[in-house]
Design a protein around this motif. Structure first.
Motif, short mmCIF file in Angstrom:
data_model
loop_
_atom_site.label_atom_id
_atom_site.label_comp_id
_atom_site.label_asym_id
_atom_site.label_seq_id
_atom_site.Cartn_x
_atom_site.Cartn_y
_atom_site.Cartn_z
N TYR A 96 -7.76 55.43 98.67
CA TYR A 96 -7.26 55.71 97.32
C TYR A 96 -7.38 57.20 97.04
O TYR A 96 -8.24 57.64 96.28
N LEU A 108 -4.86 49.73 90.42
CA LEU A 108 -4.09 50.90 90.84
C LEU A 108 -2.64 50.55 91.16
O LEU A 108 -1.84 51.42 91.52
N ALA A 109 -2.26 49.27 91.04
CA ALA A 109 -0.94 48.84 91.50
C ALA A 109 0.16 49.23 90.53
O ALA A 109 -0.06 49.36 89.33
N ASP A 110 1.37 49.40 91.08
CA ASP A 110 2.54 49.54 90.21
C ASP A 110 3.38 48.27 90.21
O ASP A 110 4.21 48.08 89.34
N GLN A 111 3.18 47.40 91.22
CA GLN A 111 3.94 46.14 91.24
C GLN A 111 3.04 44.99 91.65
O GLN A 111 2.03 45.17 92.33
N TYR A 133 -0.60 42.81 95.25
CA TYR A 133 -0.36 44.01 94.45
C TYR A 133 0.09 45.16 95.35
O TYR A 133 -0.49 45.36 96.43
N ARG A 164 1.53 49.40 95.66
CA ARG A 164 1.61 50.72 95.06
C ARG A 164 2.47 51.57 95.97
O ARG A 164 2.16 51.71 97.15
N GLN A 165 3.53 52.07 95.43
CA GLN A 165 4.46 52.91 96.19
C GLN A 165 4.84 52.26 97.52
O GLN A 165 4.83 52.88 98.57
N ASP A 186 6.64 44.50 87.38
CA ASP A 186 5.86 45.68 87.04
C ASP A 186 4.41 45.23 86.83
O ASP A 186 4.13 44.34 86.04
#
Lengths: 419, 438
Positions: free
Chosen positions: B295, B352-355, B372, B374-375, B420
């Motif tokens: 991270y 920390l996830a975006d999706q 989850y 992230r990018q 999201d």
């Protein structure tokens, strides 16, 4: 690292399965492990590394479907079923099975005492550990648990033997054996349907009656699920723990120091049975198939491939266990694969542990100067559920059961430990 | 670095104990001192909000098992009050001083308390972090209060509310955001948790905070005034509003410490305020903040049981080995919670996830798994009543698998439908690190 060709891998696996090598398949597993994940020439992926097996046992991209039309029953048991149906079936079974096996130690102890009492002798004698203890103990227990009349044993025992041979790779079985397998399956259906019908007429408090009664949140089992689950539990109860006890006895007789230690230190039984499950596991391998591409150990197992997880090979992986080929009765951090792992982890693990711990301790305490009559002993045909056909031993004396230590009066049961 | 003769561990809980054991395992034969502000031998905290509150276990049964004899001097019931780095001494309450050659800071965190001016000193207002907290709260719950107010629907809040319902007590839970657990686990779990609360008949007040707690003439809690003006009668309140690091004793020591934690590097060495590592001071457990290679670009502080054990071992190793043999602490975060009859297990850091996407089972049913991303990378997974599959996801996260992951799980949906991650009724997560679980 040497590169194992598909042909070489298949050849090594065939050697491990050969009946002549049944007493010691481990050298072939060791060679296979030079590539922990490898594709054999028949397209089956062989997995022999501890890390890789552990990962795949818990990977949602693996299905318990063996992709084997010859082994494909009409309705799958939870052993070969996938989520979500697997989870529903397993939940129903666990709910009734686990509470029943807790608190059984005393009864198992009585059964072991009774079985050995039949051979108690002040003079030198002989025992077939398989026929006299390792087989009748788990069979009696599973029959009692499920509510199967003990006298049905003569029918069921032979059936279980023929059916579990069907778990072995198809190309290792003869035409006659495959025909016999179909016949045995039909006989099993008849037998179990009769048993269920009799239970339906007169319900009792055994596991089968409980499964018939249960109306869980996702409904109860239909008659076919009930029959298939019952068959699975019966066969597992007949064909696995027998090998754990027999393999354990054989290992102890080959390691007299460990046998002596167990006699004086009964607490050793717990880690020792775990070590037997690692060193010489009763279930040698487990089949799966892939539902997506899986990158592992530098290779890609494609979607739709058949996979064999060689549990017994992973148990001897030097990357996970120090001195993997040595039997260390009090081995620490023993993350063996003897009961599998993930969602199909052995439901009967607790029961098998208790039976083996009690049986091995009783043998260690009551036998004087036990010796193997034949080493190696004759093995059963089965390669997947592997163990001796007979385990003849001689002894100078088979003592009566020691009088149990009286529980001090006035003390209450302790809960947990302190400090 | 010369080999130390005297090692002092400040903090005698899970991380302190396991570090002390690991020091002996590593061959440290010198003088070992453990300092703890509580009177008790090290005990396990996760049962406090579960089995202890429900009465199934007494706090005497939470004592941590000892993995080996550590032959240590124990200074229990003794809080560290300061640190003199130049003289290498820990200053204790009451003026005593304990010299060290090497120091491990494992003072953990404490529950954020309710301000006294808003009713925090009333009888009946609790936090839940220590054995004594648990005994006090258990006593009050067993007396059968007419209503319990739980402030915060995170992990601790949910566990307390769940136990209260098991005990047949009426419970109101206030939650600042629009769903329980949302800030740590996002909207998918948040929506499922809404149903767990509803089915358990918890009076859940979302997007609501507590303005004040009010008592009677005897200083006993009677009611709470909520942010919407509602007045709620309650005899017991449990403040479950996160944790603060126990770093006050390090103030002025020159170490980079504040209420967020003590900053250390990847090998558990504490950092000075100028950012340079201090060779003889290490940190482990809830108090430590450090850069995790999984991270990048931030400092993590994890109040997870597994992390305390792993970081203690790594710190202990590095305390007695040459720098060339130092190990980096880079665990995959993992934590669990049991509430409303449901087992929740998590790997990675969902906050920390975006999706997020459901990969197995269905949130409408009982069991499911959410992954989850992230990018475009898989970074975390939460298993609801499906603990046995989680190691599979852990391996995929560590391997840097793409998101959404191609699993084709037999109990997975026809099509993966990533959402999201912050799409929850209550809005975005407010902190990059989950409140976590101990």
């Amino acid at each position: 690292m040497t590169t194992t060709t598909p042909h070489a891998a298949g050849e090594l696996f065939a050697q491990a399965l050969r009946y002549d090598n049944r007493p010691d398949p481990y050298p072939y597993y060791a060679q296979l492990r030079s590539e922990p994940v490898v594709c054999a020439q028949d397209g089956t992926w062989l997995v022999s590394g501890h890390r890789e097996i552990s990962l795949l046992l818990r990977d949602p991209r693996l299905s318990a479907d063996r992709l084997n039309p010859l082994q494909q029953p009409v309705r799958k048991s939870l052993l070969m079923e996938d989520p979500p149906r697997h989870d529903q079936l397993r939940h129903l079974v666990v709910q009734h099975f686990v509470p029943r096996i807790m608190g059984m130690r005393e009864h198992i102890d009585e059964l072991v005492t009774g079985l050995l009492d039949a051979h108690t002798s002040e003079r030198p004698g002989q025992l077939d550990v398989v026929a006299d203890l390792a087989y009748p103990l788990p069979v009696t227990v599973i029959c009692e648990l499920l509510g199967v009349p003990r006298e049905d044993e003569s029918v069921f025992g032979g059936l279980a033997r023929r059916l579990t041979r069907g778990l072995d790779p198809v190309n290792t079985q003869t035409e006659d054996e495959l025909r016999e397998l179909q016949q045995a399956r039909a006989e099993l259906v008849d037998y179990l349907e009769g048993l269920i019908a009799r239970h339906g007429a007169t319900p009792t408090d055994d596991l089968l009656s409980a499964l018939m009664r249960d109306q869980g949140p996702e409904g109860s089992m239909d008659p076919v699920d009930l029959r298939v689950t019952l068959g699975l539990l019966m066969i597992a109860g007949h064909e696995t723990t027998v090998n754990l006890i027999a393999n354990g006895t054989l290992t102890l007789l080959r390691h007299p120091d460990a046998l002596t230690r167990l006699r004086t230190d009964p607490d050793l039984a717990t880690p020792m049975v775990e070590e037997v499950l690692r060193y010489d596991p009763p279930v040698q391998m487990s089949g799966r198939s892939t539902v997506a591409d899986i990158d592992i150990a530098g290779v890609t197992i494609p979607k739709g491939a058949r996979v064999r997880l060689l549990l017994a090979a992973g148990n001897r992986d030097p990357h996970r266990f120090s001195e993997p080929d040595r039997f260390v009765p009090d081995r620490r951090d023993n993350a063996h694969l003897g009961f599998g792992g993930g969602i199909h982890y052995c439901i009967g693990a607790g029961l098998a542990r208790a039976e083996a711990q009690i049986a091995l301790t009783a043998l260690a305490c009551r036998l004087r100067s036990p010796r193997l009559v034949a080493d190696p002993p004759p093995y059963r045909e089965n390669a997947v559920l592997r163990g001796p056909e007979h385990l003849l031993i001689t002894f100078d004396r088979l003592s009566p059961a020691p009088v149990p230590t009286p529980v001090p009066t006035g003390s209450t049961a302790t809960f947990g430990t302190s400090g | 670095m010369t080999s130390p003769e005297r090692i002092v561990v400040v903090g005698a809980s899970l991380a302190g104990l396991r570090a002390a054991e690991a020091l002996r395992d590593e061959g440290f034969a010198g003088e070992l001192t453990l300092i703890g502000d509580e009177l008790y031998a090290p005990y396990d905290r996760p049962p406090l909000s579960k089995a202890v509150l429900s009465g199934r276990l007494t706090t005497e049964h939470t004592v941590l098992p000892r993995l080996r004899n550590i032959d240590a001097r124990w200074l229990l019931g003794t809080a560290a009050a300061g640190l003199d780095l130049g003289e290498r001494r820990v200053l204790l309450d009451g003026g005593r001083q304990v010299p060290f050659d090497r120091l491990l800071v494992a003072t953990g965190t404490r529950a954020r308390s309710w301000p006294a001016e808003a009713g925090g000193a009333l009888h009946g207002v609790h936090t839940l972090r220590t054995r004594d907290d648990a005994d006090r709260l258990r006593g009050e719950l067993a007396a059968g209060p007419r209503r319990v107010l739980v402030i915060g629907a995170g992990f601790t809040g949910g566990e307390v509310a769940s136990v209260c319902r098991d005990l047949g007590l009426a419970v109101t839970v206030t939650q600042r955001s629009g769903a329980p657990l949302g800030s740590a686990l996002g909207g998918v779990i948040g929506r499922a948790a809404l149903r767990w609360y509803h089915d358990a008949e918890v009076d859940l007040r979302l997007n609501t905070t507590v303005r004040a707690l009010e008592g009677d003439g005897h200083g006993r809690l009677r009611r709470a005034v909520l942010s919407d003006g509602t007045v709620l009668e309650a005899e017991v309140a449990v403040v479950a509003a996160g944790a603060l690091a126990n770093t006050e004793w390090l103030t002025g020591s020159g170490l980079a410490a504040d209420p967020r934690g003590l900053v250390c590097d990847g090998v558990c060495r504490a950092l000075a305020v100028d950012g340079t590592p201090v060779a003889d001071v290490f940190a482990a457990g809830d108090v430590a903040r450090w850069p995790h290679p999984l991270y990048p670009g931030q400092l993590l502080r994890l109040d997870h049981w597994d992390n305390a054990v792993a970081q203690a071992r790594t710190a202990a190793h590095n305390m007695v080995q040459a720098p060339s043999d130092h190990r980096t602490h880079r665990p995959l975060p993992a934590f669990w919670s049991n509430q409303f009859g449901i087992n929740l297990k998590c790997v990675g850091l969902p906050a920390l996830a975006d999706q997020v996407v459901v990969t197995q089972g269905s949130p409408e049913g009982r069991c499911f798994v959410a992954a989850y991303g992230r990018q475009g990378r898989l970074i975390a997974a939460v298993a609801v009543d499906s603990p046995r599959v989680l190691d599979g996801y852990a391996a995929l996260i560590e391997a840097g698998a793409p998101f959404p992951p191609v699993l084709n799980a037999t109990d997975g949906p026809e099509d993966l439908n990533p959402l999201d991650a912050t799409d929850e009724p209550g809005g975005r997560p407010t902190t990059p690190v989950p409140a976590g679980r101990r």
